[in-house]
Design a protein around this motif. Structure first.
Motif, PDB file in Angstrom:
ATOM      1  N   GLY A 104       0.787  -1.229   0.000  1.00  0.00           N
ATOM      2  CA  GLY A 104       0.000   0.000   0.000  1.00  0.00           C
ATOM      3  C   GLY A 104       0.819   1.279   0.000  1.00  0.00           C
ATOM      4  O   GLY A 104       0.272   2.368  -0.084  1.00  0.00           O
ATOM      5  N   MET A 105       2.140   1.186   0.087  1.00  0.00           N
ATOM      6  CA  MET A 105       2.991   2.374   0.088  1.00  0.00           C
ATOM      7  C   MET A 105       3.544   2.621  -1.312  1.00  0.00           C
ATOM      8  O   MET A 105       3.685   1.699  -2.101  1.00  0.00           O
ATOM      9  N   LYS A 106       3.858   3.884  -1.587  1.00  0.00           N
ATOM     10  CA  LYS A 106       4.398   4.260  -2.896  1.00  0.00           C
ATOM     11  C   LYS A 106       5.580   5.203  -2.712  1.00  0.00           C
ATOM     12  O   LYS A 106       5.667   5.919  -1.723  1.00  0.00           O
ATOM     13  N   CYS A 107       6.468   5.192  -3.701  1.00  0.00           N
ATOM     14  CA  CYS A 107       7.630   6.080  -3.703  1.00  0.00           C
ATOM     15  C   CYS A 107       7.846   6.635  -5.101  1.00  0.00           C
ATOM     16  O   CYS A 107       7.452   6.011  -6.097  1.00  0.00           O
ATOM     17  N   PRO A 108       8.513   7.795  -5.198  1.00  0.00           N
ATOM     18  CA  PRO A 108       8.931   8.299  -6.512  1.00  0.00           C
ATOM     19  C   PRO A 108       9.849   7.271  -7.172  1.00  0.00           C
ATOM     20  O   PRO A 108      10.567   6.545  -6.488  1.00  0.00           O
ATOM     21  N   SER A 109       9.818   7.227  -8.499  1.00  0.00           N
ATOM     22  CA  SER A 109      10.599   6.225  -9.220  1.00  0.00           C
ATOM     23  C   SER A 109      11.256   6.819 -10.459  1.00  0.00           C
ATOM     24  O   SER A 109      10.618   7.539 -11.221  1.00  0.00           O
ATOM     25  N   CYS A 110      12.525   6.513 -10.644  1.00  0.00           N
ATOM     26  CA  CYS A 110      13.246   6.874 -11.867  1.00  0.00           C
ATOM     27  C   CYS A 110      14.591   6.167 -11.856  1.00  0.00           C
ATOM     28  O   CYS A 110      15.015   5.634 -10.837  1.00  0.00           O
ATOM     29  N   TYR A 134      19.541   7.335  -4.951  1.00  0.00           N
ATOM     30  CA  TYR A 134      20.961   7.009  -5.033  1.00  0.00           C
ATOM     31  C   TYR A 134      21.522   7.581  -6.325  1.00  0.00           C
ATOM     32  O   TYR A 134      20.933   7.442  -7.399  1.00  0.00           O
ATOM     33  N   GLY A 135      22.666   8.209  -6.244  1.00  0.00           N
ATOM     34  CA  GLY A 135      23.393   8.679  -7.415  1.00  0.00           C
ATOM     35  C   GLY A 135      24.868   8.421  -7.209  1.00  0.00           C
ATOM     36  O   GLY A 135      25.377   8.551  -6.092  1.00  0.00           O
ATOM     37  N   GLY A 136      25.548   8.038  -8.261  1.00  0.00           N
ATOM     38  CA  GLY A 136      26.972   7.770  -8.135  1.00  0.00           C
ATOM     39  C   GLY A 136      27.580   7.337  -9.441  1.00  0.00           C
ATOM     40  O   GLY A 136      27.006   7.518 -10.512  1.00  0.00           O
ATOM     41  N   SER A 137      28.759   6.742  -9.341  1.00  0.00           N
ATOM     42  CA  SER A 137      29.449   6.255 -10.529  1.00  0.00           C
ATOM     43  C   SER A 137      29.963   4.845 -10.266  1.00  0.00           C
ATOM     44  O   SER A 137      30.293   4.492  -9.136  1.00  0.00           O
ATOM     45  N   ILE A 138      29.989   4.077 -11.322  1.00  0.00           N
ATOM     46  CA  ILE A 138      30.482   2.708 -11.273  1.00  0.00           C
ATOM     47  C   ILE A 138      31.664   2.632 -12.226  1.00  0.00           C
ATOM     48  O   ILE A 138      31.557   3.027 -13.385  1.00  0.00           O
ATOM     49  N   SER A 139      32.785   2.152 -11.743  1.00  0.00           N
ATOM     50  CA  SER A 139      33.978   2.032 -12.577  1.00  0.00           C
ATOM     51  C   SER A 139      34.403   0.585 -12.673  1.00  0.00           C
ATOM     52  O   SER A 139      34.440  -0.129 -11.668  1.00  0.00           O
ATOM     53  N   ALA A 185      25.273   6.652 -12.689  1.00  0.00           N
ATOM     54  CA  ALA A 185      23.973   6.017 -12.514  1.00  0.00           C
ATOM     55  C   ALA A 185      23.211   6.691 -11.379  1.00  0.00           C
ATOM     56  O   ALA A 185      23.803   7.232 -10.445  1.00  0.00           O
ATOM     57  N   ALA A 186      21.869   6.659 -11.500  1.00  0.00           N
ATOM     58  CA  ALA A 186      21.001   7.196 -10.458  1.00  0.00           C
ATOM     59  C   ALA A 186      19.711   6.392 -10.438  1.00  0.00           C
ATOM     60  O   ALA A 186      19.300   5.849 -11.471  1.00  0.00           O
ATOM     61  N   ALA A 187      19.073   6.330  -9.260  1.00  0.00           N
ATOM     62  CA  ALA A 187      17.808   5.611  -9.143  1.00  0.00           C
ATOM     63  C   ALA A 187      17.023   6.118  -7.945  1.00  0.00           C
ATOM     64  O   ALA A 187      17.599   6.605  -6.967  1.00  0.00           O
ATOM     65  N   ARG A 188      15.699   6.025  -8.033  1.00  0.00           N
ATOM     66  CA  ARG A 188      14.772   6.300  -6.936  1.00  0.00           C
ATOM     67  C   ARG A 188      13.787   5.151  -6.880  1.00  0.00           C
ATOM     68  O   ARG A 188      13.442   4.567  -7.912  1.00  0.00           O
ATOM     69  N   GLY A 189      13.312   4.816  -5.691  1.00  0.00           N
ATOM     70  CA  GLY A 189      12.312   3.774  -5.575  1.00  0.00           C
ATOM     71  C   GLY A 189      12.094   3.360  -4.134  1.00  0.00           C
ATOM     72  O   GLY A 189      12.417   4.094  -3.202  1.00  0.00           O
ATOM     73  N   CYS A 190      11.535   2.182  -3.940  1.00  0.00           N
ATOM     74  CA  CYS A 190      11.253   1.624  -2.613  1.00  0.00           C
ATOM     75  C   CYS A 190      12.442   0.807  -2.124  1.00  0.00           C
ATOM     76  O   CYS A 190      13.143   0.195  -2.918  1.00  0.00           O
ATOM     77  N   THR A 191      12.619   0.794  -0.810  1.00  0.00           N
ATOM     78  CA  THR A 191      13.660  -0.035  -0.221  1.00  0.00           C
ATOM     79  C   THR A 191      13.310  -0.326   1.236  1.00  0.00           C
ATOM     80  O   THR A 191      12.252   0.065   1.718  1.00  0.00           O
ATOM     81  N   THR A 192      14.212  -0.987   1.917  1.00  0.00           N
ATOM     82  CA  THR A 192      14.028  -1.315   3.332  1.00  0.00           C
ATOM     83  C   THR A 192      14.901  -0.407   4.200  1.00  0.00           C
ATOM     84  O   THR A 192      15.832   0.228   3.706  1.00  0.00           O
TER      85      THR A 192
END
Length: 120
Positions: free
Chosen positions: A32-38, A64-69, A77-84
């Protein structure tokens, strides 16, 4: 997009050789919960235009935003969403380096998910 991470801490020799079982994503129940997503694989920022429905014990919204090498290749990379709550403690300021692979956090944050959309 869905990503599941499971961790297990142990302190004896060879205790990390066991394969961890992950739940079937199709069997996760909406809570029943929602979060912004991208998400973005070209920038360490993304703007949410949609929401995602949280499942099971996901009661936090994350950013989360950052870089992966990997060697000489670097990807933002960046992401938004649900988590614990556990993952919120993990992502805030965590940088990882292993051989020629590294993850550098430039932006991270969490908030409590709500039954209506909650913007970070």
């Amino acid at each position: 997009m869905y990503m599941l991470i499971k961790t297990y801490c142990c302190e004896t020799d060879m205790c990390n050789s066991e394969t961890l079982e992950l739940p079937d994503p199709e069997e996760r129940e909406l809570n029943g919960m929602k979060c912004p997503s991208c998400y973005s694989f070209t920038s360490d920022q993304c703007q949410s235009k949609k929401t995602v429905s949280c499942r099971n014990n996901e009661d936090r919204c994350f950013y989360y935003g950052g870089s992966i090498s990997l060697g000489d290749t670097k990807l933002k990379a960046a992401a938004r969403g649900c988590t614990t709550a556990y993952m919120c403690n993990f992502i805030s300021g965590t940088d990882i380096a292993f051989r020629n692979y590294s993850v550098l956090t430039t932006r991270a944050g969490c908030s409590i998910a709500k039954h209506s959309v909650y913007e970070l």
